[in-house]
Write an enzyme that holds these catalytic residues in place. Structure first.
Site, PDB file in Angstrom:
ATOM      1  N   ASN A  24     -12.447  -0.338  -5.329  1.00 59.51           N
ATOM      2  CA  ASN A  24     -12.264  -0.533  -6.765  1.00 59.51           C
ATOM      3  C   ASN A  24     -13.442  -1.327  -7.339  1.00 59.51           C
ATOM      4  O   ASN A  24     -13.683  -2.465  -6.936  1.00 59.51           O
ATOM      5  CB  ASN A  24     -10.952  -1.292  -7.006  1.00 59.51           C
ATOM      6  CG  ASN A  24     -10.779  -1.729  -8.445  1.00 59.51           C
ATOM      7  OD1 ASN A  24     -11.250  -1.076  -9.368  1.00 59.51           O
ATOM      8  ND2 ASN A  24     -10.093  -2.853  -8.632  1.00 59.51           N
ATOM      9  N   GLU A  34      -0.942 -15.891 -11.296  1.00 58.57           N
ATOM     10  CA  GLU A  34       0.003 -14.969 -11.915  1.00 58.57           C
ATOM     11  C   GLU A  34       1.454 -15.253 -11.538  1.00 58.57           C
ATOM     12  O   GLU A  34       2.369 -14.617 -12.063  1.00 58.57           O
ATOM     13  CB  GLU A  34      -0.361 -13.535 -11.521  1.00 58.57           C
ATOM     14  CG  GLU A  34      -1.727 -13.110 -12.038  1.00 58.57           C
ATOM     15  CD  GLU A  34      -2.159 -11.741 -11.553  1.00 58.57           C
ATOM     16  OE1 GLU A  34      -3.241 -11.288 -11.962  1.00 58.57           O
ATOM     17  OE2 GLU A  34      -1.413 -11.119 -10.761  1.00 58.57           O
ATOM     18  N   TYR A  55       0.835  -1.203   0.000  1.00 59.64           N
ATOM     19  CA  TYR A  55       0.000   0.000   0.000  1.00 59.64           C
ATOM     20  C   TYR A  55       0.870   1.253   0.000  1.00 59.64           C
ATOM     21  O   TYR A  55       0.525   2.262  -0.627  1.00 59.64           O
ATOM     22  CB  TYR A  55      -0.937  -0.008   1.209  1.00 59.64           C
ATOM     23  CG  TYR A  55      -2.010  -1.062   1.103  1.00 59.64           C
ATOM     24  CD1 TYR A  55      -3.171  -0.834   0.372  1.00 59.64           C
ATOM     25  CD2 TYR A  55      -1.855  -2.306   1.719  1.00 59.64           C
ATOM     26  CE1 TYR A  55      -4.153  -1.807   0.255  1.00 59.64           C
ATOM     27  CE2 TYR A  55      -2.828  -3.288   1.605  1.00 59.64           C
ATOM     28  CZ  TYR A  55      -3.975  -3.038   0.876  1.00 59.64           C
ATOM     29  OH  TYR A  55      -4.934  -4.013   0.754  1.00 59.64           O
ATOM     30  N   CYS A  72      -6.518  -4.719  -8.113  1.00 58.03           N
ATOM     31  CA  CYS A  72      -6.342  -4.397  -6.698  1.00 58.03           C
ATOM     32  C   CYS A  72      -5.858  -5.608  -5.905  1.00 58.03           C
ATOM     33  O   CYS A  72      -5.326  -5.456  -4.797  1.00 58.03           O
ATOM     34  CB  CYS A  72      -7.639  -3.850  -6.110  1.00 58.03           C
ATOM     35  SG  CYS A  72      -9.088  -4.903  -6.332  1.00 58.03           S
ATOM     36  N   HIS A  73      -6.006  -6.815  -6.465  1.00 56.20           N
ATOM     37  CA  HIS A  73      -5.526  -8.014  -5.773  1.00 56.20           C
ATOM     38  C   HIS A  73      -4.003  -8.056  -5.698  1.00 56.20           C
ATOM     39  O   HIS A  73      -3.438  -8.823  -4.913  1.00 56.20           O
ATOM     40  CB  HIS A  73      -6.047  -9.282  -6.463  1.00 56.20           C
ATOM     41  CG  HIS A  73      -5.561  -9.466  -7.871  1.00 56.20           C
ATOM     42  ND1 HIS A  73      -6.160  -8.857  -8.957  1.00 56.20           N
ATOM     43  CD2 HIS A  73      -4.516 -10.183  -8.379  1.00 56.20           C
ATOM     44  CE1 HIS A  73      -5.526  -9.195 -10.065  1.00 56.20           C
ATOM     45  NE2 HIS A  73      -4.519 -10.002  -9.745  1.00 56.20           N
TER      46      HIS A  73
END
Length: 237
Positions: free
Chosen positions: A128, A163, A105, A136-137
């Site tokens: 979001n 990912e 963050y 946002c993940h």
């Protein structure tokens, strides 16, 4: 302007899609986080006609299917999330976090130009309205913790594993996990370890236009589908 909505299935459960105009994405949200009626109300400007249409949302569903299949690393979708100027600034910055990377963050706040405002940036991140596409993940705690996620922490973990950003440390006590962050400009790893770019039509962008919050006075229209059909789709896992 007409807003079209559709519920598509995914490996992580049903996803609510709302688009307007020439397929500009307004919202993509895990259905379990809100009721279908609540999401439908959020995504139509007061007085607009809301139509349930699988066809109008097909391009979004197609790119999501490619993403979940490991065939797409970047989305080529125009987005117009509704929020304040500050929220939109944060959401625009989310789109620059590469596939396979994680930012804290604090890092996100610095990229937005609001160093020291991690909490405010975190609140914007939490609101979001376009999950996955505006990733946002990929924002985690400075200590590597997953923190919160609108779709639930299991979904956030699954997305990061897909990912290749979530790496289990062999022999770590209690199944503790660490994150490997790939900074902008670095090659992101795929879930199979490949460094190839994968399919992509360019990074998603936030379209210019109104940034006001959506009202809740939408008129419902059958379009090429119906709310009842959407509910049936949402009930199928």
């Amino acid at each position: 302007m007409k807003t079209c909505a559709h519920v598509t299935r995914s490996p992580l459960g049903p996803l609510f899609i709302a688009v307007e105009g020439a397929g500009v994405l307004l919202r993509l949200e895990f259905l379990k986080s809100r009721s279908l009626d609540e999401l439908a109300d959020l995504d139509a400007t007061r007085g607009d006609e809301l139509a349930w249409s699988e066809r109008e949302c097909a391009h979004v569903a197609r790119e999501l299917a490619e993403y979940f299949a490991g065939e797409r690393r970047e989305f080529g979708l125009a987005c117009r999330p509704r929020g304040t100027a500050f929220q939109r600034e944060v959401w625009t910055t989310l789109a620059s976090i590469p596939y396979g990377a994680t930012w804290s963050y604090g890092e996100l706040a610095a990229k937005v130009g609001r160093a020291g405002a991690s909490r405010a940036v975190g609140r914007a991140n939490a609101t979001n309205p376009i999950s996955i596409v505006l990733p946002c993940h990929r924002v985690i705690g400075s200590d590597g913790s997953l923190t919160g996620y609108g779709g639930g922490l299991p979904a956030k973990r699954a997305l990061l594993e897909l990912e290749g950003a979530l790496v289990a440390e062999p022999g770590a006590a209690g199944g503790q996990l660490s994150f490997t962050s790939v900074r902008p400009g670095s090659s992101a790893r795929s879930s199979t370890g490949s460094s190839s770019a994968g399919r992509g039509a360019g990074r998603s962008s936030i379209a210019s236009g109104s940034s006001s919050r959506a009202g809740s006075g939408a008129r419902s229209s059958s379009g090429s589908g119906s709310a009842a059909a959407a509910r049936r789709a949402a009930s199928r896992r």
